[in-house]
Design a protein around this motif. Structure first.
Motif, mmCIF file in Angstrom:
data_model
loop_
_atom_site.group_PDB
_atom_site.id
_atom_site.type_symbol
_atom_site.label_atom_id
_atom_site.label_comp_id
_atom_site.label_asym_id
_atom_site.label_seq_id
_atom_site.Cartn_x
_atom_site.Cartn_y
_atom_site.Cartn_z
ATOM 1 N N GLU A 83 -25.284 -10.505 30.105
ATOM 2 C CA GLU A 83 -24.296 -10.426 29.021
ATOM 3 C C GLU A 83 -23.774 -9.122 28.953
ATOM 4 O O GLU A 83 -22.543 -9.007 28.574
ATOM 5 N N TYR A 84 -24.273 -7.951 29.076
ATOM 6 C CA TYR A 84 -24.116 -6.740 29.108
ATOM 7 C C TYR A 84 -23.143 -6.496 30.023
ATOM 8 O O TYR A 84 -22.053 -5.639 29.874
ATOM 9 N N LEU A 85 -23.195 -6.980 31.282
ATOM 10 C CA LEU A 85 -22.365 -7.010 32.307
ATOM 11 C C LEU A 85 -21.047 -7.695 32.437
ATOM 12 O O LEU A 85 -20.243 -7.738 33.260
ATOM 13 N N LYS A 86 -20.686 -8.303 31.370
ATOM 14 C CA LYS A 86 -19.925 -9.554 31.435
ATOM 15 C C LYS A 86 -18.423 -8.958 31.587
ATOM 16 O O LYS A 86 -17.635 -9.700 32.194
ATOM 17 N N SER A 87 -18.169 -7.608 31.269
ATOM 18 C CA SER A 87 -16.807 -7.120 31.600
ATOM 19 C C SER A 87 -16.680 -7.079 32.994
ATOM 20 O O SER A 87 -15.320 -7.176 33.679
ATOM 21 N N LEU A 88 -17.579 -6.758 33.828
ATOM 22 C CA LEU A 88 -17.518 -6.509 35.378
ATOM 23 C C LEU A 88 -17.693 -7.754 35.982
ATOM 24 O O LEU A 88 -18.892 -8.307 36.576
ATOM 25 N N MET A 89 -16.725 -8.979 36.021
ATOM 26 C CA MET A 89 -17.067 -10.124 36.393
ATOM 27 C C MET A 89 -17.530 -10.238 37.764
ATOM 28 O O MET A 89 -18.434 -10.878 38.039
ATOM 29 N N GLU A 90 -16.728 -9.479 38.848
ATOM 30 C CA GLU A 90 -17.109 -9.774 40.171
ATOM 31 C C GLU A 90 -18.485 -9.299 40.237
ATOM 32 O O GLU A 90 -19.458 -9.752 41.090
ATOM 33 N N VAL A 91 -18.661 -7.917 39.909
ATOM 34 C CA VAL A 91 -20.084 -7.343 40.071
ATOM 35 C C VAL A 91 -21.100 -8.086 39.477
ATOM 36 O O VAL A 91 -22.292 -8.317 40.206
ATOM 37 N N ARG A 92 -21.071 -8.705 38.457
ATOM 38 C CA ARG A 92 -21.903 -9.722 37.815
ATOM 39 C C ARG A 92 -22.157 -10.618 38.694
ATOM 40 O O ARG A 92 -23.487 -11.059 39.009
ATOM 41 N N LEU A 93 -21.188 -11.430 39.161
ATOM 42 C CA LEU A 93 -21.567 -12.536 39.890
ATOM 43 C C LEU A 93 -22.025 -12.071 41.281
ATOM 44 O O LEU A 93 -23.021 -13.032 42.130
ATOM 45 N N ILE A 94 -21.601 -10.943 41.802
ATOM 46 C CA ILE A 94 -22.271 -10.523 43.066
ATOM 47 C C ILE A 94 -23.907 -10.506 42.825
ATOM 48 O O ILE A 94 -24.838 -11.028 43.544
ATOM 49 N N ILE A 95 -24.352 -9.838 41.680
ATOM 50 C CA ILE A 95 -25.711 -9.599 41.486
ATOM 51 C C ILE A 95 -26.229 -11.045 41.304
ATOM 52 O O ILE A 95 -27.467 -11.146 41.896
ATOM 53 N N TYR A 96 -25.449 -11.593 40.742
ATOM 54 C CA TYR A 96 -26.252 -13.161 40.437
ATOM 55 C C TYR A 96 -26.539 -13.757 41.709
ATOM 56 O O TYR A 96 -27.293 -14.425 41.913
ATOM 57 N N GLY A 97 -25.229 -14.017 42.543
ATOM 58 C CA GLY A 97 -25.735 -14.447 44.014
ATOM 59 C C GLY A 97 -26.959 -13.633 44.874
ATOM 60 O O GLY A 97 -27.693 -14.572 45.084
ATOM 61 N N LEU A 98 -27.024 -12.665 44.884
ATOM 62 C CA LEU A 98 -27.872 -11.846 45.453
ATOM 63 C C LEU A 98 -29.329 -12.103 44.904
ATOM 64 O O LEU A 98 -30.376 -12.442 45.604
ATOM 65 N N LEU A 99 -29.300 -12.054 43.588
ATOM 66 C CA LEU A 99 -30.736 -12.617 42.923
ATOM 67 C C LEU A 99 -31.170 -13.898 43.214
ATOM 68 O O LEU A 99 -32.079 -14.043 43.619
ATOM 69 N N LEU A 100 -30.231 -14.793 43.194
ATOM 70 C CA LEU A 100 -30.561 -16.153 43.759
ATOM 71 C C LEU A 100 -31.241 -16.151 45.005
ATOM 72 O O LEU A 100 -32.195 -16.716 45.426
ATOM 73 N N VAL A 101 -30.280 -15.455 45.896
ATOM 74 C CA VAL A 101 -30.737 -15.541 47.255
ATOM 75 C C VAL A 101 -32.090 -14.986 47.435
ATOM 76 O O VAL A 101 -33.208 -15.321 47.903
ATOM 77 N N LEU A 102 -32.295 -13.676 46.886
ATOM 78 C CA LEU A 102 -33.640 -12.892 46.821
ATOM 79 C C LEU A 102 -34.894 -13.803 46.452
ATOM 80 O O LEU A 102 -35.876 -13.796 46.924
ATOM 81 N N VAL A 103 -34.617 -14.318 45.165
ATOM 82 C CA VAL A 103 -35.443 -15.181 44.640
ATOM 83 C C VAL A 103 -35.878 -16.388 45.577
ATOM 84 O O VAL A 103 -37.179 -16.507 45.885
ATOM 85 N N THR A 130 -32.123 -24.868 49.213
ATOM 86 C CA THR A 130 -31.044 -24.604 50.225
ATOM 87 C C THR A 130 -29.867 -24.641 49.269
ATOM 88 O O THR A 130 -28.792 -23.974 49.664
ATOM 89 N N PHE A 131 -29.667 -25.823 48.528
ATOM 90 C CA PHE A 131 -28.414 -25.715 47.528
ATOM 91 C C PHE A 131 -28.356 -24.307 46.857
ATOM 92 O O PHE A 131 -27.154 -23.776 46.854
ATOM 93 N N LEU A 132 -29.164 -23.800 46.054
ATOM 94 C CA LEU A 132 -29.178 -22.598 45.556
ATOM 95 C C LEU A 132 -29.052 -21.445 46.389
ATOM 96 O O LEU A 132 -28.247 -20.617 45.862
ATOM 97 N N LEU A 133 -29.670 -21.253 47.411
ATOM 98 C CA LEU A 133 -29.501 -20.086 48.487
ATOM 99 C C LEU A 133 -28.083 -20.141 48.762
ATOM 100 O O LEU A 133 -27.383 -19.312 48.828
ATOM 101 N N THR A 134 -27.550 -21.378 49.366
ATOM 102 C CA THR A 134 -26.176 -21.269 49.969
ATOM 103 C C THR A 134 -25.226 -21.073 48.726
ATOM 104 O O THR A 134 -24.157 -20.249 48.992
ATOM 105 N N VAL A 135 -25.524 -21.672 47.311
ATOM 106 C CA VAL A 135 -24.672 -21.262 46.145
ATOM 107 C C VAL A 135 -24.691 -19.750 45.905
ATOM 108 O O VAL A 135 -23.648 -19.130 45.668
ATOM 109 N N GLY A 136 -25.844 -19.169 46.204
ATOM 110 C CA GLY A 136 -26.022 -17.681 45.854
ATOM 111 C C GLY A 136 -25.008 -17.066 46.689
ATOM 112 O O GLY A 136 -24.462 -16.137 46.597
#
Lengths: 336, 298
Positions: A283-303, B101-107
């Motif tokens: 929520e705090y990062l809401k103004s930095l849309m891209e950065v926020r989504l990049i972090i989201y993507g990376l977080l997902l991949v990492l988990v 795989t869905f979540l990884l590729t979505v990420g």
């Protein structure tokens, strides 16, 4: 090495990973959720509590299908959004009371769940997930296109649930909804239906031979989960006050599923906890849309790469190391 | 409706159909060989478009070479993704493979999309043409670029089929998609096959992005719609059918183009989806899906 065949096999479920810490920690967590906003005076923090609880509850509802019947719903946002738009349209066009509107939204979402499930439930789980995703895409485009009805991208204004602008009534309404959903899910899991879930999880063929119809039980869980999603969506509509088609976008679904996975599948409380840790910084990062989504993507991949069992899995491991789990169960561990 | 309009709608539909067919094939390959629910198809397509754009405008390469650059680059990106996160996850996660795989590729897709957004800003980067001019047949004309894009789509699809059927490597890929354990016992190195097939699939997307650059300019979010449609096509054609996916791609391309002509923006999505529902109600396994278990249903 596990072959793709084994990996893709529809290993249902729950029985492998219901992480049950017993009632005390979960009860304490709910008490904390109930009391904390009273002690916090800061309006912004209270707002964060509502948003966190809202996402947490969604992730928990999603966990009901992901964790217990091994059915991921890639169209979660569709059901949430349908609930929201149903009540929004009923209240603005026909002057229905919001409380009835929210219930109507819940029913509509359940009906859509029934429809989606009836179309695809006989096929493999993958079909249901993808079909639900298409439902979301189609509903999103429909709300965009039907400008006369939904006001499309302009946004549909929805009257608030309460007269006052105080946030606490909203928080407690949501809290009660979440608690009810949690209790209902728990009741279902501990009932004969839950037993059927477990049976299907252990061996589908044996379950069938014992008269358990897997399709039927999967439908029950799926429809319930969809209806809950619609219920939360209805609440969201009256809380936020404006609805846009983005609500049904893939991004929303992914946020919910991500919280579900980060929190830990099959634990119910894990996703709820995860929301409170993950949502505030976002929520705090809401103004930095891209950065926020990049972090989201990376977080997902990492988990996914590092620890797919999620936070609940970590907490369970820690507890196991400290030998804390007396009477607590992690199904599958004792059996095998 | 004039004849010219009919022709236009058809031409647009065919070109888009070529795109969807390629994307659906990309998906089919990854799902068939590795059972991965891939959501990064669109992003590879975007990368292909950007690479071709820079190769063509910055380095002034000739069109075919620019498209080839896109192909090589996306193959490498695909191989990297497979070697990195995907293979790491494969070693770890046993259950819920589809959701994982869905979540990884979505990420990954979120990451790539928004990284492109940060790097290149949401401006459209297109070129006016690879090859200037139009070909006219009677009173109706079609630009050379569209024709070439369609030709390249057809060529890659046919080449992929030939490759899968006639080469040693292609046969190995099919063997893995049919029975992994059996393939392993026959001395096929599964990890190599995974990397190559994932790279190949990504390359398909890259070629699509590169060859359509003059029609669909490069932008960070350009891949979202093609990815959605690729899935729609695969569901419509039936999960077990690769050549069905190609036909389905063209069907959806034309449906989209016609729906756009008659109803306007936003409707193609809805109408394609309604068609999908009708098909699934009548035949749950998709138009070309058979009761015979295909490569994916193993």
């Amino acid at each position: 090495m596990a072959t793709a065949e084994e990996r893709s096999k529809e290993k249902s479920l729950a029985s492998d990973r219901i992480i049950n810490l017993g009632y005390l920690p979960v009860g304490l967590f709910f008490v904390f959720l109930g009391v904390a906003p009273l002690l916090i005076k800061d309006e912004y923090l209270r707002h964060l509590f509502v948003v966190g609880l809202l996402f947490g509850a969604q992730a928990m509802v999603s966990d009901f299908t992901v964790g217990f019947i091994n059915l991921s719903n890639f169209g979660f946002a569709a059901f949430f959004g349908l609930g929201a738009y149903t009540t929004g349209l009923l209240v603005t066009n026909f002057g229905v009371s919001p409380f009835i509107g929210v219930i109507a939204g819940m029913l509509m979402a359940g009906l859509l769940g029934l429809f989606t499930g009836a179309l695809t439930m006989r096929l493999r789980g993958l079909y249901v997930a993808i079909m639900a995703w298409f439902m979301a895409l189609a509903l999103q485009s429909l709300t965009l296109v039907l400008v006369d009805v939904t006001r499309g991208a302009w946004g549909l204004f929805v009257p608030p649930l309460f007269e006052s602008t105080d946030i606490l009534p909203y928080y407690y309404t949501l809290f009660v909804i979440t608690l009810v959903i949690y209790i209902v899910i728990k009741l279902v899991i501990n009932s004969r239906v839950g037993l059927a879930f477990k049976a299907i999880g252990m061996d589908v063929d044996f379950a069938r031979a014992s008269g358990v119809n897997p399709t039927r039980y999967k439908m029950i869980a799926f429809i319930l989960s969809c209806a809950f999603a619609g219920w939360l969506g209805g609440f969201y509509a009256h809380f936020i006050g404006i609805l846009t088609p983005d609500l049904m976008g893939t991004q929303h679904t992914v946020e919910v599923l991500a919280l579900n996975v980060i929190g830990g599948r099959g634990s119910l409380w894990g996703p709820l906890l995860a929301a409170f840790l993950v949502i505030p910084p976002f929520e705090y990062l809401k103004s930095l849309m891209e950065v926020r989504l990049i972090i989201y993507g990376l977080l997902l991949v990492l988990v996914m790469v590092i620890y797919p069992a999620g936070m609940a899995g970590v907490i369970w491991k820690v507890g196991e190391l400290l030998k804390l789990h007396k009477g607590a169960t992690y199904f599958g561990m004792e059996d095998r | 409706m004039e004849l010219v309009d009919v022709w236009n709608v058809l031409a647009v539909g065919l070109v888009r159909g070529g795109l969807y067919a390629q994307m659906a094939l990309m998906l089919a390959l990854v799902l068939g060989v590795m059972s991965i629910i891939s959501m990064i198809n669109g992003e590879l397509y975007m990368i292909g478009a950007y690479v071709s754009y820079f190769a063509f405008t910055l380095f002034g390469l000739n069109p075919i070479l620019s498209i080839a650059c896109a192909a090589v680059a996306t193959f490498l990106v695909g191989a990297l993704i497979e070697r990195g996160p995907l293979s790491m996850m494969r070693r770890r996660a046993g259950e819920d493979w589809y959701l994982n795989t869905f979540l990884l590729t979505v990420g990954l897709s979120f990451f790539l999309k928004n990284a492109a957004m940060l790097l290149w800003k949401p401006t459209y980067r297109g070129i006016r043409w690879y090859w200037e001019g139009t070909v006219s047949i009677g009173s109706i004309g079609i630009s050379i670029d569209r024709l070439v894009a369609l030709g390249i789509a057809a060529l890659t699809i046919v080449a992929l089929q030939l490759f899968l059927r006639n080469t040693r490597l292609g046969r190995a890929i099919r063997a893995v998609s049919q029975d992994e354990r059996g393939a392993m016992l026959n001395g096929i190195n599964i990890n190599t096959i995974y990397t190559i097939s994932f790279g190949l699939a990504c390359m398909l997307g890259g070629i699509a992005g590169g060859s359509m650059l003059s029609i669909l300019p490069a932008s960070p979010y350009m891949g979202t719609t093609p990815n959605n449609y690729a899935w729609l096509v695969v569901m419509l054609a039936g999960l077990g059918n690769i050549s069905g996916a190609v036909v389905g791609g063209f069907i959806i391309g034309i449906v989209e183009s016609v729906a756009f002509q008659f109803f306007g923006e936003g409707w193609p999505n809805v109408i394609s989806f309604i068609i999908l529902i009708i098909v699934l109600v009548i035949k749950p396994s998709g138009i070309f899906g058979t009761s015979v278990k295909g490569v994916w249903e193993q």
